[in-house]
Design an enzyme around this catalytic site. Structure first.
Site: not given
Ligand code: GLN
Length: 491
Positions: A76, A151, A175
């Site tokens: 990532k 994400s 994410s």
């Molecule tokens: N979808 C969540 C957010 O937007 C989690 C994101 C993540 O785990 N990095 O904060």
């Protein structure tokens, strides 16, 4: 070749069935066939082939470094690697090069793994669909009209499309698990403190964890066992990370081991709103499976259920606003050309950050501002302790908790982009796990009528990763996803 798991590749490399160079070439070919899925911010072919050559040489001379030697792992693009750009899919960092390796990258390099491309993400990991990337919209390999989740959408789509056997993601509120569920793979968030965050670009430091994304539970365990461990450079990494190392070989629970296991189910009922039929059906299938194994199924009710999204979106944005203050145009990344310092700060941030990141900074700055700090931030901290306490209470007499990873399967690109609240709702099932600090894994549990994968999330007590993997591997045996059709798809 690309249908195989990393563990199978490892055995094949040992037996000399193929070389690491042949292996990475077949994945690079596959990634080309899947180019329109837009999974990678960068995929440096010559560097990858060079690394594979070096691995093959080690193997020839009997100097294999680990079971991952010669095996590609996609990364990532918010995890620092000195040899690559670390962009966080943000214009702010579009040319940023880290002067140091993240601890997990150091460990992968020491294990001989092939660092294989930088995967797309929602800018600074803020989002649930990867649509917030400043560079590209990643598509779901099961249906390119749909999002891969987020994400870590690039990582999930690369493994799900068989363009990489393994990937690293980061998980602050889901994410790793939610995109894993949308892309039909296994994704695991370790216990908070199990994996060093050193070199992971911080979003919400008290929640962030790096974790494995893979085609099988076994592969996820293998990757976690390679990257975990106490690290003096991350003060929140926990001594237990070394005291209870993850076993790289998973023994699926069976027969007597499964019988009598107490499994809490947090399943929606038919009256629950916003859940897909296919997700409800997966819950029924899961329940039947548990009963068939002789597990004791316990209905769990969380009193804090309806509060977790507000708690998370107060704490995560507060921490983000503080963490992102370092991006000032002086120390990192893009600098706007301005004649005075104040304008330089303001313009660099205005030009560098995308709309969702700005929204988070605004929210976070607001909940931390004097007069509101107690009402929002402090209350959310207290409520978060209650979530953790609730998990400790649950696990006094439960071995695992099972619930769907997401209320829905992958949604259409654009469907929720204009509606942040609907987007935040996607995180309903995953967020409390981060608030509680417990480990959880998402694995595929069937598909819906359109062939989109459904994900089931299994949660275990703090630092019980081994049990989590053993139990999940038992579930996986009976529900594994048929990937044969994926091989022949191109995009
Ligand atoms: N979808 C969540 C957010 O937007 C989690 C994101 C993540 O785990 N990095 O904060």
């Amino acid at each position: 070749m690309i249908e195989r798991t990393a563990t199978e590749h490892s055995t094949a490399l040992d037996k000399g069935e193929y070389t690491s160079q042949e292996l990475v070439k077949s994945y690079l070919d596959r990634a080309k066939k899947c180019a329109s899925l837009e999974m990678f911010n960068d995929l440096d072919e010559s560097r990858i082939i060079e690394a594979a050559k070096a691995s093959d040489k080690r193997r020839k001379t009997g100097n294999v470094l680990s079971a991952l030697d010669g095996i590609p792992v996609a990364i990532k693009d918010n995890i620092c690697d000195v040899d690559e750009k670390t962009t966080c899919s943000s214009n702010f960092l579009k040319d940023y090069r880290s002067p140091y390796d993240a601890t997990v990258i150091e460990k992968l390099k020491a294990a001989g793994a092939i660092l294989y491309g930088r995967t797309n993400l929602d800018e600074f990991a803020m989002g649930s669909s990867t649509e917030n990337s400043a560079f590209r919209t990643t598509r779901n390999p099961f249906d390119p009209e749909r999002v891969p989740g987020g994400s870590s959408g690039g990582s999930a789509a690369s493994v799900g499309s068989l363009s990489a056997p393994l990937a690293l993601g980061s998980d602050t509120g889901g994410s790793i698990r939610q995109p894993a569920s949308f892309c039909g793979i296994v994704g695991m968030k370790p216990t908070y403190g199990k994996v060093s965050r050193y070199g992971l670009v911080a979003f919400a430091s008290s929640l962030d964890q790096i974790g494995p994304m893979a085609l099988s539970v076994q592969d996820a365990a293998l990757l976690l066992s390679t990257i975990e461990g106490k690290d003096g450079r991350d003060s929140t990494s926990h001594p237990f990370a070394d005291k209870h190392p993850t076993s790289p070989k998973v023994k699926p629970m069976a027969g007597k081991e499964l019988k009598g296991k107490k499994v809490g189910v947090l399943f929606p009922d038919s009256k629950s709103e916003g859940f897909d039929q296919s997700v409800l059906k997966a819950c029924t299938d899961m329940r039947n499976w548990l009963e068939k194994q002789g597990c004791e199924v316990v209905e769990v009710e969380s009193k804090l259920w309806q509060y977790v999204i507000p708690i998370y979106y107060i704490l995560a944005t507060a921490e983000a606003s503080s963490n992102l203050s370092r991006f000032d145009g002086i120390r990192y990344g893009t600098r706007s050309q301005q004649s005075n310092l104040q304008d330089l700060y303001v313009r660099s941030r205005t030009e560098g950050f995308g709309p969702e990141v700005k929204r988070r900074i605004l929210l976070g700055t607001f909940v931390l501002s004097s007069g509101y700090f107690d009402a929002y931030y402090n209350s959310a901290q207290k409520a978060r302790r209650m979530v953790r306490a609730e998990y400790l209470q649950f696990f006094k007499n439960l071995d695992f908790i099972v619930q769907p990873t997401s209320p829905t399967t992958a949604f259409k690109i654009g469907e929720r982009a204009e509606n942040p609240i609907a987007m935040y709702q996607s995180d309903l099932m995953t967020i409390s796990v981060n608030l509680g600090g417990v480990p959880a894994l998402s694995l595929p549990l069937g598909t819906d009528g359109d062939g989109l994968p459904v994900g089931m999330q299994i949660t275990a007590p703090h630092f019980e990763e081994d049990k989590l993997f053993s139990f999940s591997a038992a579930v996986e045996k009976d529900f594994s996803l048929d990937r044969s059709a994926m091989v022949s798809r191109s995009y």
